[in-house]
Design an enzyme around this catalytic site. Structure first.
Site, PDB file in Angstrom:
ATOM      1  CB  SER A 145      -0.852  -0.052   1.276  1.00 56.79           C
ATOM      2  OG  SER A 145      -1.204   1.239   1.719  1.00 56.79           O
ATOM      3  CE1 TYR A 158      -4.194  -2.369   5.325  1.00 54.94           C
ATOM      4  CE2 TYR A 158      -3.219  -0.213   4.933  1.00 54.94           C
ATOM      5  CZ  TYR A 158      -3.831  -1.352   4.450  1.00 54.94           C
ATOM      6  OH  TYR A 158      -4.061  -1.486   3.108  1.00 54.94           O
TER       7      TYR A 158
HETATM    8  N1  LIG Z   1      -8.841  -0.776  -1.131  1.00 52.04           N
HETATM    9  C1  LIG Z   1      -7.798   0.000  -0.911  1.00 52.04           C
HETATM   10  O1  LIG Z   1      -7.906   1.236  -0.950  1.00 52.04           O
HETATM   11  C2  LIG Z   1      -6.435  -0.609  -0.634  1.00 52.04           C
HETATM   12  C3  LIG Z   1      -5.320   0.249  -0.645  1.00 52.04           C
HETATM   13  C4  LIG Z   1      -4.071  -0.283  -0.402  1.00 52.04           C
HETATM   14  C5  LIG Z   1      -3.915  -1.653  -0.177  1.00 52.04           C
HETATM   15  N2  LIG Z   1      -5.007  -2.455  -0.159  1.00 52.04           N
HETATM   16  C6  LIG Z   1      -4.794  -3.884   0.141  1.00 52.04           C
HETATM   17  O2  LIG Z   1      -5.422  -4.689  -0.838  1.00 52.04           O
HETATM   18  C7  LIG Z   1      -5.868  -5.916  -0.244  1.00 52.04           C
HETATM   19  C8  LIG Z   1      -7.344  -6.102  -0.539  1.00 52.04           C
HETATM   20  O3  LIG Z   1      -8.043  -4.986  -0.003  1.00 52.04           O
HETATM   21  P1  LIG Z   1      -9.570  -4.701  -0.300  1.00 52.04           P
HETATM   22  O4  LIG Z   1      -9.732  -3.231  -0.251  1.00 52.04           O
HETATM   23  O5  LIG Z   1     -10.029  -5.471  -1.474  1.00 52.04           O
HETATM   24  O6  LIG Z   1     -10.213  -5.290   1.062  1.00 52.04           O
HETATM   25  P2  LIG Z   1     -11.646  -5.890   1.373  1.00 52.04           P
HETATM   26  O7  LIG Z   1     -12.673  -5.389   0.448  1.00 52.04           O
HETATM   27  O8  LIG Z   1     -11.858  -5.660   2.834  1.00 52.04           O
HETATM   28  O9  LIG Z   1     -11.373  -7.439   1.128  1.00 52.04           O
HETATM   29  C9  LIG Z   1     -10.475  -8.109   1.970  1.00 52.04           C
HETATM   30  C10 LIG Z   1     -10.418  -9.579   1.615  1.00 52.04           C
HETATM   31  O10 LIG Z   1      -9.590 -10.232   2.615  1.00 52.04           O
HETATM   32  C11 LIG Z   1     -10.331 -11.306   3.183  1.00 52.04           C
HETATM   33  N3  LIG Z   1     -10.002 -11.503   4.590  1.00 52.04           N
HETATM   34  C12 LIG Z   1     -10.099 -10.606   5.599  1.00 52.04           C
HETATM   35  N4  LIG Z   1      -9.789 -11.184   6.780  1.00 52.04           N
HETATM   36  C13 LIG Z   1      -9.491 -12.491   6.484  1.00 52.04           C
HETATM   37  C14 LIG Z   1      -9.115 -13.600   7.283  1.00 52.04           C
HETATM   38  N5  LIG Z   1      -8.988 -13.509   8.624  1.00 52.04           N
HETATM   39  N6  LIG Z   1      -8.879 -14.783   6.676  1.00 52.04           N
HETATM   40  C15 LIG Z   1      -9.047 -14.894   5.338  1.00 52.04           C
HETATM   41  N7  LIG Z   1      -9.401 -13.879   4.534  1.00 52.04           N
HETATM   42  C16 LIG Z   1      -9.629 -12.689   5.103  1.00 52.04           C
HETATM   43  C17 LIG Z   1     -11.803 -10.896   3.032  1.00 52.04           C
HETATM   44  O11 LIG Z   1     -12.633 -12.031   2.967  1.00 52.04           O
HETATM   45  P3  LIG Z   1     -13.607 -12.556   4.116  1.00 52.04           P
HETATM   46  O12 LIG Z   1     -14.254 -11.377   4.757  1.00 52.04           O
HETATM   47  O13 LIG Z   1     -14.546 -13.445   3.370  1.00 52.04           O
HETATM   48  O14 LIG Z   1     -12.724 -13.312   5.028  1.00 52.04           O
HETATM   49  C18 LIG Z   1     -11.789 -10.218   1.663  1.00 52.04           C
HETATM   50  O15 LIG Z   1     -11.884 -11.169   0.646  1.00 52.04           O
HETATM   51  C19 LIG Z   1      -5.570  -5.796   1.258  1.00 52.04           C
HETATM   52  O16 LIG Z   1      -4.357  -6.449   1.562  1.00 52.04           O
HETATM   53  C20 LIG Z   1      -5.434  -4.305   1.468  1.00 52.04           C
HETATM   54  O17 LIG Z   1      -4.589  -3.993   2.554  1.00 52.04           O
HETATM   55  C21 LIG Z   1      -6.268  -1.962  -0.381  1.00 52.04           C
END
Ligand SMILES: NC(=O)c1ccc[n+]([C@@H]2O[C@H](COP(=O)([O-])OP(=O)(O)OC[C@H]3O[C@@H](n4cnc5c(N)ncnc54)[C@H](OP(=O)(O)O)[C@@H]3O)[C@@H](O)[C@H]2O)c1
Length: 270
Positions: A145, A158
């Site tokens: 990130s 985080y």
């Molecule tokens: N969106 C952004 O702005 C952004 C920016 C920078 C980096 N990122 C990174 O990109 C990645 C995806 O982010 P996102 O925004 O798509 O997040 P999201 O919408 O919250 O999705 C997160 C995913 O991780 C899974 N997850 C969470 N806790 C878990 C656990 N204990 N065991 C297994 N799976 C788990 C969730 O599935 P379940 O709930 O079904 O478990 C979901 O599929 C993350 O690593 C995040 O840090 C995102």
């Protein structure tokens, strides 16, 4: 593109956090490129619905492993379910994010976050990269990130997990790259996902929120070309500019102010 991608990174991709958001889009774009999929997350219903639609839309094989990646014993669950599958691409995407002052985040939650965001990726990479090295091909993506670049207020733990992911990815880019395995640290910027929305960001004309399709397209394009990649031209320019003109403390303060505008106001730390 499909042929060379699946020759290099097929026949199976394992994607964590694939039930929604960026992980679901990684799954879709890998299926589009002809890869079979192993999808991991905790929400069984969402995983099954992904499985059904990806099979229907792309004709690929899709296995799901409902699993909480914060558990101690994740490999004993994943190994039997993936034995015999040639995992050519690993996407360490699962992540937990929460924006609030450091002391308002319970220690238990911080430890769970550390396990899901970083420990799980370490374990899976250690396990699956061995076979990739033997095969002299494969790919691994760690979701990092922009917050990995500087201390980022209101998401200290985080941001630290994302810095871990960036550094391990860049290091393995060199170490495993010598064996034909491509490794990428992908610094996603603000991206419209359920996880992003859950932190209730306020509209801000200075923050350009990307869609998941554009972000994942950039990640898959960068894999094999460089150790790490910042998503989005605006983000790349922003971090370039900060690095050139700001002191480290100045950059940390500037980021803190923008977090306050985007997610605040925050109540007292305790
Ligand atoms: N969106 C952004 O702005 C952004 C920016 C920078 C980096 N990122 C990174 O990109 C990645 C995806 O982010 P996102 O925004 O798509 O997040 P999201 O919408 O919250 O999705 C997160 C995913 O991780 C899974 N997850 C969470 N806790 C878990 C656990 N204990 N065991 C297994 N799976 C788990 C969730 O599935 P379940 O709930 O079904 O478990 C979901 O599929 C993350 O690593 C995040 O840090 C995102």
């Amino acid at each position: 593109m499909t042929d060379s991608f699946s020759t290099k990174y097929g026949p199976w991709a394992l994607i964590t956090g694939a039930s929604r958001g960026l992980g679901a889009e990684f799954a879709r774009q890998c299926a589009e490129r002809g890869l079979n999929l192993v999808l991991i997350a905790t929400n069984t219903e969402l995983l099954k619905s992904q499985q059904k639609s990806l099979k229907n839309d792309y004709g690929v094989d899709v296995k799901v492993i409902p699993l909480d990646l914060s558990r101690e014993d994740i490999l004993p669950v994943i190994t039997p379910a993936t034995n015999g599958l040639e995992i050519g691409l690993l996407v360490n995407n699962a992540g937990v994010s929460k924006v609030h002052p450091f002391l308002q985040q319970p220690l238990d939650f911080s430890l769970k976050q550390l396990h899901v965001n970083s420990r799980a990726g370490l374990i899976l990479t250690h396990h699956f990269s061995r076979k990739m090295v033997e095969r002299r091909r494969g790919g691994i993506i760690f979701l990092s990130s922009g917050s990995a670049m500087y201390g980022t207020a209101y998401c200290a733990n985080y941001a630290a997990t994302k810095a871990y992911n960036l550094i391990i990815a860049e290091t393995l880019w060199y170490e495993l790259g010598g064996y034909g395995v491509d490794v990428l640290g992908f610094m996603a910027g603000s991206t419209k996902t359920p996880g992003w929305d859950a932190n209730n960001p306020k509209p801000n004309r200075l923050v350009k929120v990307m869609d998941t399709k554009a972000a994942v397209t950039e990640a898959l394009k960068a894999l094999g070309k460089k150790p790490s990649h910042i998503a989005g031209t605006t983000n790349r320019l922003g971090y370039f500019f900060m690095g050139k003109v700001m002191s480290r403390s100045g950059a940390i303060r500037t980021l803190a102010k923008s977090m306050e505008k985007l997610f605040g106001p925050f109540t007292e730390n305790t």
